[in-house]
Enzyme design. Structure first.
Site, PDB file in Angstrom:
ATOM      1  N   HIS A  24       0.869  -0.960  -0.062  1.00 20.29           N
ATOM      2  CA  HIS A  24       0.067   0.125   0.022  1.00 20.29           C
ATOM      3  C   HIS A  24       0.760   1.413  -0.047  1.00 20.29           C
ATOM      4  CE1 HIS A  24      -2.618  -2.747   3.052  1.00 20.29           C
ATOM      5  NE2 HIS A  24      -2.918  -2.980   1.469  1.00 20.29           N
ATOM      6  N   HIS A  78      -6.938 -10.035  13.405  1.00 21.63           N
ATOM      7  CA  HIS A  78      -6.564  -9.219  12.406  1.00 21.63           C
ATOM      8  C   HIS A  78      -7.828  -9.430  11.606  1.00 21.63           C
ATOM      9  CE1 HIS A  78      -6.278  -5.924  10.467  1.00 21.63           C
ATOM     10  NE2 HIS A  78      -5.120  -6.023  10.920  1.00 21.63           N
ATOM     11  N   GLU A  80      -7.921  -8.208   8.950  1.00 22.06           N
ATOM     12  CA  GLU A  80      -7.108  -6.829   6.888  1.00 22.06           C
ATOM     13  C   GLU A  80      -6.593  -8.542   6.511  1.00 22.06           C
ATOM     14  OE1 GLU A  80      -4.040  -3.914   7.579  1.00 22.06           O
ATOM     15  OE2 GLU A  80      -4.545  -3.743   5.658  1.00 22.06           O
ATOM     16  N   ASP A  82      -3.944  -9.522   4.913  1.00 22.81           N
ATOM     17  CA  ASP A  82      -3.061 -10.374   5.119  1.00 22.81           C
ATOM     18  C   ASP A  82      -3.138 -11.127   6.158  1.00 22.81           C
ATOM     19  OD1 ASP A  82      -3.011  -7.645   6.586  1.00 22.81           O
ATOM     20  OD2 ASP A  82      -1.340  -7.913   6.895  1.00 22.81           O
ATOM     21  N   HIS A 145      -4.399  -2.210  14.473  1.00 22.95           N
ATOM     22  CA  HIS A 145      -4.527  -1.628  13.472  1.00 22.95           C
ATOM     23  C   HIS A 145      -5.254  -0.910  13.011  1.00 22.95           C
ATOM     24  CE1 HIS A 145      -3.448  -1.379   8.425  1.00 22.95           C
ATOM     25  NE2 HIS A 145      -3.331  -0.287   8.964  1.00 22.95           N
ATOM     26  N   ASP A 164      -0.445  -7.074  14.668  1.00 27.53           N
ATOM     27  CA  ASP A 164       0.136  -5.854  13.728  1.00 27.53           C
ATOM     28  C   ASP A 164       1.292  -5.377  14.393  1.00 27.53           C
ATOM     29  OD1 ASP A 164      -0.008  -6.290  10.442  1.00 27.53           O
ATOM     30  OD2 ASP A 164      -1.950  -4.790  10.883  1.00 27.53           O
ATOM     31  N   TYR A 192       7.973   0.282  10.033  1.00 28.48           N
ATOM     32  CA  TYR A 192       7.172  -0.388  10.392  1.00 28.48           C
ATOM     33  C   TYR A 192       5.445   0.033  10.980  1.00 28.48           C
ATOM     34  CZ  TYR A 192       2.836  -4.035  11.953  1.00 28.48           C
ATOM     35  OH  TYR A 192       2.216  -4.672  11.142  1.00 28.48           O
ATOM     36  N   HIS A 225       3.350 -10.254  11.908  1.00 27.47           N
ATOM     37  CA  HIS A 225       4.354  -9.375  10.599  1.00 27.47           C
ATOM     38  C   HIS A 225       5.831  -9.834  11.158  1.00 27.47           C
ATOM     39  CE1 HIS A 225       1.629  -8.565   7.552  1.00 27.47           C
ATOM     40  NE2 HIS A 225       1.301  -7.556   8.212  1.00 27.47           N
TER      41      HIS A 225
HETATM   42 FE1  FEO Z   1      -3.524  -4.728   9.672  1.00 29.25          FE
HETATM   43 FE2  FEO Z   1      -0.892  -6.779   9.071  1.00 29.25          FE
HETATM   44  O1  FEO Z   1      -2.287  -5.894   8.495  1.00 29.25           O
END
Ligand code: FEO
Length: 409
Positions: A24, A78, A80, A82, A145, A164, A192, A225
């Site tokens: 993004h 989460h 999202e 990913d 996030h 996240d 990050y 991550h």
């Molecule tokens: Fe908010 Fe790693 O996604």
């Protein structure tokens, strides 16, 4: 593809994405990972799934441990994509008894997947799930996030699965913080934070206060991550505390784009002026520095000086891009100024200053302009601007800037 054991019967079963280069608009020049975790107990639970396309990686790791159909529960920390891109495939294969998620995650799951008959169960802060010898305590972490975000804490293991939070984008074969270069590790963590979480800093301050209030005993943080923090998790917690308070080092950035090098000459004169004051100064040409790398430098800089010549009655496109990006991430507590060479109209420095004032950064000088190509004399106001900003930063007695981002040590 093998799982990695974090603690007895607790495994990383995620995926490493060596090829992603853009997240993004965030330059993931060294890839990323999508972490998911499996706890085997009387009840077995899988925390988060992975990005679509990596479902096979996750399942191969799980097959090394057990038949995935024996997994009892899923926890969606989460939504999202990913972390939930493989959710539907995971549910169809595993057929879990229950899927735990926050109230906001329920809304997000419904809006993303339009599920029929999924055994979703909402959990809130303070709710817990018994696995047998272990408990999972849930903690809603809105906007870390997304509104749906949630942490899972396992007190018997002093383990925080942090979604996240405390993550970083860095593809590695290593899974733990103590197995990699520490400077590079903190640089990725800072990048990050600067590019994903900075705008949520007030909420992160509240979250850190909540964690302290709950007295969570943590000896390992497993984010969704990057690397798992086991060497000393307090390091990254302390860094988040510093970053979310917008603490800065004794550092000035001169960020510019240039057309025929006149604005670059101004940038170098400002750099010289600031450097004379004994502060750290970095010269960042936007033609050579990606926006997300610039943002990482912004994180701990005290002063930002932006330069652009005027093109078509405005600033150069790369500067407009950066300021748009900066506006969204809401840095705070910076001293700012603007400058640029011009031919006839010369709007760019004023336009940049307008944006900076809209995002409530402190402008410490009027926009500085030089007509066409400056000679040594015409550069004098640039040196003076650098000196002024350098003096202001030096007077604050901030921690010295080093090669890495200030992390609150
Ligand atoms: Fe908010 Fe790693 O996604």
């Amino acid at each position: 593809m093998k799982p990695v054991e974090l603690k007895r019967d607790i495994y990383w079963v995620g995926a490493v994405d060596w090829n992603i280069r853009d997240f993004h608009g965030y330059s993931t020049e060294k890839g990323s990972s999508y972490n998911s975790y499996l706890i085997k107990d009387q009840k077995t639970v899988l925390f988060d799934t992975v990005k679509k396309g990596f479902f096979g990686d996750m399942m191969h790791r799980i097959y090394n441990l057990m038949d995935p159909k024996q997994i009892d529960y899923l926890v969606v920390n989460h939504v999202e994509m990913d972390h939930s891109g493989s959710l539907r495939e995971a549910i169809e294969l595993i057929q879990p008894e229950k899927i735990f998620c926050s109230p906001m995650a329920l809304k997000a799951i419904n809006a993303h997947f339009h599920p029929q008959g999924w055994p979703l169960q909402v959990v809130k802060t303070g709710d817990h799930l018994e696995l047998g010898s272990r408990t999972v305590n849930f903690l809603e972490t809105r906007m870390v996030h997304w509104p749906d975000s949630m942490f899972s804490y396992i007190p018997q293991e002093k383990l925080l699965i942090s979604s996240d939070g405390f993550g970083l984008h860095w593809a590695t074969s290593e899974r733990f913080d103590d197995q990699v270069n520490q400077s590079e590790l903190m640089r990725h963590a800072a990048k990050y934070y600067a590019n994903i979480l900075l705008l949520y800093s007030p909420l992160i301050q509240k979250l850190l206060a909540k964690v302290a209030e709950l007295g969570l005993d943590i000896d390992m943080i497993a984010p969704d991550h990057g690397l798992i923090w086991r060497r000393n998790p307090a390091t990254i917690i302390r860094a988040y505390d510093a970053w979310s308070q917008h603490k800065a080092a004794s550092k000035v950035l001169v960020i510019y784009d240039t057309m025929w090098h006149s604005t670059e000459m101004m940038a170098k004169a400002i750099y010289d002026g600031a450097l004379d004051q004994g502060v750290s100064v970095k010269l960042l040409n936007l033609a050579c520095n990606d926006r997300s790398e610039v943002m990482t430098e912004v994180l701990d800089a005290k002063a930002l000086v932006f330069g652009s010549p005027t093109l078509n009655n405005g600033m150069l496109p790369r500067m407009a891009d950066l300021l748009h990006y900066l506006r969204g991430l809401k840095p705070a507590g910076k001293l700012c100024a603007t400058f640029g060479s011009y031919g006839w109209s010369g709007e760019a420095p004023k336009m940049m200053a307008q944006i900076l004032s809209e995002i409530k950064l402190e402008l410490v000088a009027e926009p500085l302009r030089v007509n066409y190509v400056p000679d040594h004399e015409a550069l004098a106001p640039c040196r003076e601007l650098g000196q002024k900003i350098g003096q202001m930063v030096a007077a604050l007695n901030l921690p010295p800037a080093c090669d890495e981002v200030y992390c609150g040590d």
